[in-house]
Scaffold this motif. Structure first.
Motif, short mmCIF file in Angstrom:
data_model
loop_
_atom_site.label_atom_id
_atom_site.label_comp_id
_atom_site.label_asym_id
_atom_site.label_seq_id
_atom_site.Cartn_x
_atom_site.Cartn_y
_atom_site.Cartn_z
N PHE A 168 -0.60 21.85 10.12
CA PHE A 168 -0.22 21.76 11.52
C PHE A 168 1.30 21.69 11.67
CE2 PHE A 168 0.87 19.32 15.28
CZ PHE A 168 0.02 19.81 16.26
N THR A 169 1.97 20.97 10.77
CA THR A 169 3.41 20.79 10.87
C THR A 169 4.21 21.90 10.20
OG1 THR A 169 3.59 19.42 8.87
CG2 THR A 169 3.13 18.28 10.95
N SER A 170 3.52 22.87 9.63
CA SER A 170 4.21 23.98 8.98
C SER A 170 4.61 25.03 10.02
CB SER A 170 3.30 24.64 7.94
OG SER A 170 2.37 25.52 8.56
N PRO A 171 5.49 25.94 9.63
CA PRO A 171 5.88 26.99 10.58
C PRO A 171 4.83 28.10 10.75
CG PRO A 171 7.18 27.16 8.56
CD PRO A 171 6.33 25.93 8.44
N LEU A 172 3.77 28.09 9.95
CA LEU A 172 2.75 29.13 10.09
C LEU A 172 2.09 29.04 11.46
CD1 LEU A 172 0.75 29.26 6.73
CD2 LEU A 172 2.47 30.85 7.58
N GLN A 173 1.73 30.19 11.99
CA GLN A 173 1.06 30.27 13.28
C GLN A 173 -0.25 31.02 13.11
OE1 GLN A 173 2.28 28.92 16.22
NE2 GLN A 173 3.82 28.04 14.86
N LEU A 230 4.38 19.55 2.12
CA LEU A 230 4.13 18.32 1.37
C LEU A 230 5.36 17.94 0.56
CD1 LEU A 230 2.07 16.16 0.70
CD2 LEU A 230 1.19 17.63 -1.12
N GLY A 231 6.01 18.93 -0.04
CA GLY A 231 7.25 18.67 -0.78
C GLY A 231 8.36 18.21 0.14
N ALA A 232 8.46 18.82 1.31
CA ALA A 232 9.51 18.44 2.27
C ALA A 232 9.31 17.01 2.77
CB ALA A 232 9.51 19.42 3.45
N CYS A 233 8.07 16.57 2.80
CA CYS A 233 7.77 15.20 3.23
C CYS A 233 7.85 14.23 2.05
CB CYS A 233 6.37 15.12 3.83
SG CYS A 233 6.18 15.99 5.39
N GLY A 234 8.15 14.74 0.89
CA GLY A 234 8.22 13.88 -0.29
C GLY A 234 6.87 13.32 -0.67
N GLY A 235 5.81 13.97 -0.22
CA GLY A 235 4.46 13.50 -0.51
C GLY A 235 4.08 12.26 0.29
N ASP A 236 4.93 11.87 1.24
CA ASP A 236 4.72 10.65 2.02
C ASP A 236 3.86 10.94 3.25
OD1 ASP A 236 4.88 8.28 3.43
OD2 ASP A 236 7.07 8.26 3.54
N SER A 237 2.66 10.39 3.28
CA SER A 237 1.76 10.67 4.40
C SER A 237 2.33 10.20 5.73
CB SER A 237 0.39 10.04 4.16
OG SER A 237 0.48 8.64 4.08
N ALA A 238 3.11 9.15 5.72
CA ALA A 238 3.71 8.67 6.98
C ALA A 238 4.63 9.73 7.57
CB ALA A 238 4.48 7.38 6.74
N ALA A 239 5.29 10.51 6.72
CA ALA A 239 6.21 11.55 7.21
C ALA A 239 5.46 12.66 7.92
CB ALA A 239 7.03 12.11 6.05
N MET A 247 0.84 -1.18 0.00
CA MET A 247 0.00 0.00 0.00
C MET A 247 0.89 1.25 0.00
SD MET A 247 -2.96 0.83 2.70
CE MET A 247 -3.22 2.49 3.20
N SER A 248 0.64 2.14 -0.93
CA SER A 248 1.44 3.35 -1.05
C SER A 248 1.01 4.39 -0.04
CB SER A 248 1.28 3.92 -2.47
OG SER A 248 1.90 5.18 -2.55
N THR A 249 1.99 5.11 0.51
CA THR A 249 1.68 6.20 1.43
C THR A 249 1.83 7.55 0.75
OG1 THR A 249 3.94 6.23 2.23
CG2 THR A 249 2.36 4.90 3.48
N THR A 250 1.97 7.54 -0.58
CA THR A 250 2.14 8.78 -1.32
C THR A 250 0.82 9.15 -1.99
OG1 THR A 250 4.43 8.22 -1.73
CG2 THR A 250 3.49 9.98 -3.07
N PRO A 251 0.06 10.09 -1.39
CA PRO A 251 -1.23 10.46 -1.97
C PRO A 251 -1.07 11.49 -3.07
CG PRO A 251 -0.87 11.70 0.02
CD PRO A 251 0.32 10.78 -0.15
N SER A 252 -2.06 11.54 -3.91
CA SER A 252 -2.13 12.61 -4.90
C SER A 252 -2.86 13.76 -4.22
CB SER A 252 -2.90 12.09 -6.11
OG SER A 252 -3.85 12.99 -6.56
N PHE A 253 -2.50 14.99 -4.54
CA PHE A 253 -3.14 16.14 -3.91
C PHE A 253 -4.65 16.08 -4.12
CE2 PHE A 253 -2.69 20.11 -1.77
CZ PHE A 253 -3.77 20.87 -2.18
N THR A 254 -5.10 15.57 -5.26
CA THR A 254 -6.53 15.51 -5.55
C THR A 254 -7.26 14.46 -4.72
OG1 THR A 254 -6.17 14.02 -7.39
CG2 THR A 254 -6.25 16.37 -7.91
#
Length: 90
Positions: A20-25, A43-52, A1-8
């Protein structure tokens, strides 16, 4: 099972977790464009990997349990405001 979702295929909960994991407040009062940019960058920093990003949420929740709930509520409400057509769960 892939953990790389498509944005759509992502839902509001997925995007809220990424925000939530971004630096924005919340106190930054970010614009819709800033939120979209932050989500795309994380999303790019996580490589699109939902597990990350799920691991990053868990880490933040463990490190800062006193602010987790308020920050996740902000992330969810912000995503719902910016992406009103998304569902909360798949």
């Amino acid at each position: 099972m892939s953990t790389t979702p498509s944005f759509t295929t992502m839902n509001a909960s997925d995007l809220a977790e990424i925000l939530f994991t971004s630096p924005l407040q919340e106190s930054d009062r970010p614009s819709a464009e800033q939120v979209r940019t932050a989500i795309n960058a994380r999303l790019g920093a996580c490589g699109g990997d939902s597990a990350a990003w799920v691991a990053a949420v868990a880490q933040e929740a463990g490190d800062h349990p006193e602010t987790y709930l308020a920050r996740m509520r902000w992330a969810l409400s912000t995503v719902h405001a910016i992406y009103p057509d998304l569902t909360t769960a798949a």
